[in-house]
Design a protein around this motif. Structure first.
Motif, PDB file in Angstrom:
ATOM      1  N   ALA A 318      29.097  45.777  38.310  1.00  0.00           N
ATOM      2  CA  ALA A 318      28.945  46.071  36.883  1.00  0.00           C
ATOM      3  C   ALA A 318      29.240  44.793  36.107  1.00  0.00           C
ATOM      4  CB  ALA A 318      29.877  47.195  36.457  1.00  0.00           C
ATOM      5  N   VAL A 319      28.190  44.029  35.829  1.00  0.00           N
ATOM      6  CA  VAL A 319      28.337  42.747  35.136  1.00  0.00           C
ATOM      7  C   VAL A 319      27.292  42.678  34.034  1.00  0.00           C
ATOM      8  CG1 VAL A 319      28.397  40.246  35.364  1.00  0.00           C
ATOM      9  CG2 VAL A 319      29.125  41.674  37.279  1.00  0.00           C
ATOM     10  N   MET A 320      27.730  42.276  32.832  1.00  0.00           N
ATOM     11  CA  MET A 320      26.804  42.270  31.690  1.00  0.00           C
ATOM     12  C   MET A 320      27.386  41.452  30.558  1.00  0.00           C
ATOM     13  SD  MET A 320      27.747  46.191  31.077  1.00  0.00           S
ATOM     14  CE  MET A 320      28.012  46.180  32.855  1.00  0.00           C
ATOM     15  N   HIS A 321      26.517  41.063  29.621  1.00  0.00           N
ATOM     16  CA  HIS A 321      26.978  40.351  28.432  1.00  0.00           C
ATOM     17  C   HIS A 321      27.474  41.331  27.376  1.00  0.00           C
ATOM     18  CE1 HIS A 321      27.429  37.828  25.036  1.00  0.00           C
ATOM     19  NE2 HIS A 321      26.229  37.999  24.523  1.00  0.00           N
ATOM     20  N   SER A 322      26.762  42.414  27.143  1.00  0.00           N
ATOM     21  CA  SER A 322      27.116  43.331  26.052  1.00  0.00           C
ATOM     22  C   SER A 322      28.185  44.333  26.490  1.00  0.00           C
ATOM     23  CB  SER A 322      25.865  44.072  25.567  1.00  0.00           C
ATOM     24  OG  SER A 322      24.942  43.158  25.021  1.00  0.00           O
ATOM     25  N   GLY A 323      29.283  43.804  27.017  1.00  0.00           N
ATOM     26  CA  GLY A 323      30.299  44.668  27.590  1.00  0.00           C
ATOM     27  C   GLY A 323      30.978  45.578  26.597  1.00  0.00           C
ATOM     28  N   ILE A 324      31.232  45.084  25.385  1.00  0.00           N
ATOM     29  CA  ILE A 324      31.934  45.918  24.410  1.00  0.00           C
ATOM     30  C   ILE A 324      31.075  47.124  24.031  1.00  0.00           C
ATOM     31  CG2 ILE A 324      32.976  46.000  22.128  1.00  0.00           C
ATOM     32  CD1 ILE A 324      34.537  44.312  24.122  1.00  0.00           C
ATOM     33  N   THR A 325      29.827  46.896  23.686  1.00  0.00           N
ATOM     34  CA  THR A 325      28.962  48.024  23.341  1.00  0.00           C
ATOM     35  C   THR A 325      28.837  49.004  24.496  1.00  0.00           C
ATOM     36  OG1 THR A 325      27.640  46.851  21.676  1.00  0.00           O
ATOM     37  CG2 THR A 325      26.581  48.701  22.796  1.00  0.00           C
ATOM     38  N   LEU A 326      28.599  48.495  25.692  1.00  0.00           N
ATOM     39  CA  LEU A 326      28.209  49.362  26.807  1.00  0.00           C
ATOM     40  C   LEU A 326      29.381  50.002  27.543  1.00  0.00           C
ATOM     41  CD1 LEU A 326      25.366  47.182  28.371  1.00  0.00           C
ATOM     42  CD2 LEU A 326      25.109  49.161  26.866  1.00  0.00           C
ATOM     43  N   ALA A 327      30.596  49.538  27.328  1.00  0.00           N
ATOM     44  CA  ALA A 327      31.735  49.910  28.180  1.00  0.00           C
ATOM     45  C   ALA A 327      31.912  51.409  28.406  1.00  0.00           C
ATOM     46  CB  ALA A 327      33.017  49.304  27.623  1.00  0.00           C
ATOM     47  N   PRO A 328      31.946  52.265  27.374  1.00  0.00           N
ATOM     48  CA  PRO A 328      32.216  53.674  27.665  1.00  0.00           C
ATOM     49  C   PRO A 328      31.105  54.366  28.430  1.00  0.00           C
ATOM     50  CG  PRO A 328      31.799  53.366  25.320  1.00  0.00           C
ATOM     51  CD  PRO A 328      31.876  52.002  25.932  1.00  0.00           C
ATOM     52  N   ALA A 329      29.856  53.995  28.174  1.00  0.00           N
ATOM     53  CA  ALA A 329      28.749  54.596  28.921  1.00  0.00           C
ATOM     54  C   ALA A 329      28.737  54.093  30.359  1.00  0.00           C
ATOM     55  CB  ALA A 329      27.414  54.288  28.244  1.00  0.00           C
ATOM     56  N   VAL A 330      28.964  52.803  30.561  1.00  0.00           N
ATOM     57  CA  VAL A 330      28.988  52.254  31.913  1.00  0.00           C
ATOM     58  C   VAL A 330      30.131  52.881  32.708  1.00  0.00           C
ATOM     59  CG1 VAL A 330      29.404  50.157  33.257  1.00  0.00           C
ATOM     60  CG2 VAL A 330      27.846  50.101  31.308  1.00  0.00           C
ATOM     61  N   GLY A 331      31.296  53.052  32.090  1.00  0.00           N
ATOM     62  CA  GLY A 331      32.405  53.690  32.780  1.00  0.00           C
ATOM     63  C   GLY A 331      32.081  55.099  33.221  1.00  0.00           C
ATOM     64  N   LEU A 332      31.476  55.859  32.331  1.00  0.00           N
ATOM     65  CA  LEU A 332      31.108  57.246  32.639  1.00  0.00           C
ATOM     66  C   LEU A 332      30.052  57.301  33.741  1.00  0.00           C
ATOM     67  CD1 LEU A 332      31.236  60.291  31.871  1.00  0.00           C
ATOM     68  CD2 LEU A 332      29.384  59.807  30.233  1.00  0.00           C
ATOM     69  N   PHE A 333      28.993  56.519  33.591  1.00  0.00           N
ATOM     70  CA  PHE A 333      27.890  56.558  34.548  1.00  0.00           C
ATOM     71  C   PHE A 333      28.309  56.015  35.912  1.00  0.00           C
ATOM     72  CE2 PHE A 333      24.699  55.956  30.803  1.00  0.00           C
ATOM     73  CZ  PHE A 333      24.933  57.265  30.401  1.00  0.00           C
ATOM     74  N   ALA A 334      29.094  54.933  35.904  1.00  0.00           N
ATOM     75  CA  ALA A 334      29.533  54.352  37.172  1.00  0.00           C
ATOM     76  C   ALA A 334      30.426  55.328  37.934  1.00  0.00           C
ATOM     77  CB  ALA A 334      30.269  53.037  36.925  1.00  0.00           C
ATOM     78  N   ALA A 335      31.334  55.996  37.238  1.00  0.00           N
ATOM     79  CA  ALA A 335      32.217  56.956  37.901  1.00  0.00           C
ATOM     80  C   ALA A 335      31.405  58.075  38.555  1.00  0.00           C
ATOM     81  CB  ALA A 335      33.221  57.524  36.901  1.00  0.00           C
ATOM     82  N   ARG A 336      30.406  58.571  37.856  1.00  0.00           N
ATOM     83  CA  ARG A 336      29.565  59.632  38.424  1.00  0.00           C
ATOM     84  C   ARG A 336      28.809  59.144  39.650  1.00  0.00           C
ATOM     85  NH1 ARG A 336      26.845  62.015  32.859  1.00  0.00           N
ATOM     86  NH2 ARG A 336      28.655  63.252  32.152  1.00  0.00           N
ATOM     87  N   GLU A 337      28.280  57.912  39.556  1.00  0.00           N
ATOM     88  CA  GLU A 337      27.497  57.404  40.678  1.00  0.00           C
ATOM     89  C   GLU A 337      28.389  57.115  41.888  1.00  0.00           C
ATOM     90  OE1 GLU A 337      23.852  54.264  41.496  1.00  0.00           O
ATOM     91  OE2 GLU A 337      25.017  54.090  39.639  1.00  0.00           O
ATOM     92  N   ILE A 338      29.553  56.541  41.658  1.00  0.00           N
ATOM     93  CA  ILE A 338      30.458  56.201  42.751  1.00  0.00           C
ATOM     94  C   ILE A 338      30.992  57.454  43.434  1.00  0.00           C
ATOM     95  CG2 ILE A 338      32.746  55.222  43.245  1.00  0.00           C
ATOM     96  CD1 ILE A 338      32.051  53.124  41.006  1.00  0.00           C
ATOM     97  N   LEU A 339      31.327  58.470  42.663  1.00  0.00           N
ATOM     98  CA  LEU A 339      31.968  59.658  43.235  1.00  0.00           C
ATOM     99  C   LEU A 339      30.985  60.744  43.649  1.00  0.00           C
ATOM    100  CD1 LEU A 339      35.068  59.967  40.869  1.00  0.00           C
ATOM    101  CD2 LEU A 339      34.887  58.798  43.070  1.00  0.00           C
ATOM    102  N   ASP A 340      29.862  60.866  42.953  1.00  0.00           N
ATOM    103  CA  ASP A 340      28.917  61.949  43.228  1.00  0.00           C
ATOM    104  C   ASP A 340      27.566  61.471  43.740  1.00  0.00           C
ATOM    105  OD1 ASP A 340      30.765  63.756  42.382  1.00  0.00           O
ATOM    106  OD2 ASP A 340      29.879  64.082  40.403  1.00  0.00           O
ATOM    107  N   GLY A 341      27.304  60.173  43.658  1.00  0.00           N
ATOM    108  CA  GLY A 341      25.979  59.682  44.019  1.00  0.00           C
ATOM    109  C   GLY A 341      24.936  59.974  42.966  1.00  0.00           C
ATOM    110  N   GLU A 342      25.363  60.325  41.770  1.00  0.00           N
ATOM    111  CA  GLU A 342      24.442  60.698  40.684  1.00  0.00           C
ATOM    112  C   GLU A 342      24.209  59.492  39.784  1.00  0.00           C
ATOM    113  OE1 GLU A 342      24.669  63.239  36.527  1.00  0.00           O
ATOM    114  OE2 GLU A 342      25.945  63.861  38.197  1.00  0.00           O
ATOM    115  N   ARG A 343      23.005  58.938  39.815  1.00  0.00           N
ATOM    116  CA  ARG A 343      22.682  57.783  38.979  1.00  0.00           C
ATOM    117  C   ARG A 343      21.994  58.249  37.711  1.00  0.00           C
ATOM    118  NH1 ARG A 343      22.763  52.382  39.068  1.00  0.00           N
ATOM    119  NH2 ARG A 343      21.083  51.156  38.164  1.00  0.00           N
ATOM    120  N   ASP A 344      22.560  57.880  36.576  1.00  0.00           N
ATOM    121  CA  ASP A 344      21.975  58.295  35.304  1.00  0.00           C
ATOM    122  C   ASP A 344      20.629  57.609  35.097  1.00  0.00           C
ATOM    123  OD1 ASP A 344      21.600  58.117  32.192  1.00  0.00           O
ATOM    124  OD2 ASP A 344      23.109  59.667  32.536  1.00  0.00           O
ATOM    125  N   PRO A 345      19.632  58.345  34.618  1.00  0.00           N
ATOM    126  CA  PRO A 345      18.308  57.739  34.401  1.00  0.00           C
ATOM    127  C   PRO A 345      18.339  56.520  33.487  1.00  0.00           C
ATOM    128  CG  PRO A 345      18.162  60.131  34.267  1.00  0.00           C
ATOM    129  CD  PRO A 345      19.614  59.804  34.363  1.00  0.00           C
TER     130      PRO A 345
END
Length: 357
Positions: A318-345
């Motif tokens: 999880a590496v990006m320039h727009s970290g402040i804007t994206l942080a809460p969505a990336v945290g939510l989506f990454a947790a789902r993908e890591i734990l459930d294998g569910e990748r957000d579209p």
């Protein structure tokens, strides 16, 4: 979600903190490793603008809009998070480009208002230079980056996450799978390792043969001493982007990513601060406190890298320039993908595999 998964997050900036917070809340056992303490390296040097503004194809705009909504959700889940929807004024493009941007993003549902000199003066009465035309987005905002990161990490720790200070020297691999990290001569095992280490990410990934095509351009931002309120929100003028922090500091760069430091960063900072002070009425007593030079972790095509490394199980990037804007969505989506294998579209365009196609 599995409550037994052991996840190590490398990096304690806003992205690493958000991923750790969301993972811990979902029941994972999380260890956050950082060699620079809470806040990381890039996060403290951020302009911290939360937006879905210009320069975005629609797919990226949709991700950023979702991230803005997730900031509101995160603030409800974590009371006291330093977040302000202060609005943003923009006139840092020629008029025809402003109009094209406004038309495009308005058609996508972004709340852009065209404003003239009089309205600009009402929104930001202390500006000494007023444009004939500006764009105003009331729903844009800021998060105080280090305070927000610390709040996420503290709450994750309260829920059971472990915070460790040290330098990850290598990833540990066994049978084609990342199984942990080497740190300070020790090996720490994990079911999954997340690299959220910003500019340090490529070196860590390279230890298992994973290449991250990332550039790290520098950006200089000046910080005043705390001062009386001069700005209500974000100002993105032709040659200067600035805002005022919760503690009263005016921070500014030649753009929101910071200025080119040039050969002498001290001289660049002084000139930039001089321009900042000249643009603000009532700033006679405003004093420069310090400047920062941040190295922005920017994938070579400008868009985030979020997802598992192809051909290397157990590794999430999880590496990006727009970290402040994206942080809460990336945290939510990454947790789902890591734990459930569910990748957000919304993440589909941003896997590492796009660079090998």
């Amino acid at each position: 979600m599995s409550s037994a998964k052991e996840v190590t997050v490398i990096g304690a900036g806003i992205i690493g903190a958000s991923i750790a917070w969301h993972l811990t809340g979902a029941g994972a056992r999380v260890t956050v490793i950082s060699d620079s303490g809470a806040g990381g390296v890039a996060t403290p040097n951020s302009f911290a603008w939360i937006n879905a503004s210009w320069g975005n194809p629609e797919t990226y705009f949709r991700l950023r809009r979702r991230a803005m909504a997730e900031w509101t959700r995160l603030a409800k889940d974590l009371p006291g998070l330093p977040l302000a929807w202060c609005g943003g004024l923009c006139w840092d493009m020629p008029a025809d480009e402003l109009e094209a941007y406004a038309a495009e993003h308005s058609s996508w549902g972004y709340g852009i208002e065209r404003v003239g000199r009089d309205r600009v003066a009402r929104i930001e009465p202390n500006l000494t230079e007023l444009p004939e035309l500006a764009l105003y987005v009331a729903e844009e905002g800021v998060a105080e980056p280090v305070a927000a990161t610390r709040a996420l990490l503290a709450d994750a720790e309260r829920r059971g996450a472990k915070l460790a200070t040290g330098t990850v020297t290598a990833l540990v691999r066994s049978n084609g799978k990342v199984t942990g990290v080497e740190m300070s001569g020790e090996q720490l095992t994990a079911d999954e390792v997340v690299i959220a280490a910003g500019a340090g990410a490529p070196g860590i990934a390279e230890t298992v043969g994973v290449k991250l095509p990332i550039e790290t351009p520098p950006g200089l931002i000046v910080h005043s001493r705390p001062y009386k309120k001069l700005l209500n929100g974000l100002v993105l003028a032709e040659r200067l982007h600035m805002r005022q922090t919760a503690e009263g500091r005016i921070i500014a760069g030649s753009d929101f990513g910071g200025a080119d430091p040039g050969e002498n960063a001290e001289d660049t900072a002084r000139e930039l601060f001089k321009a900042t002070k000249a643009m603000l009425g009532g700033a006679e007593g405003l004093e420069l406190d310090f400047h920062t030079v941040g190295y922005r972790p920017t994938p070579v095509d400008g868009f985030p890298i979020i997802g598992r490394a192809e051909g290397m199980d157990g590794l999430y990037v999880a590496v990006m320039h727009s970290g402040i804007t994206l942080a809460p969505a990336v945290g939510l989506f990454a947790a789902r993908e890591i734990l459930d294998g569910e990748r957000d579209p919304l993440l589909q365009p941003y896997g590492l595999g796009r660079f090998s196609q």
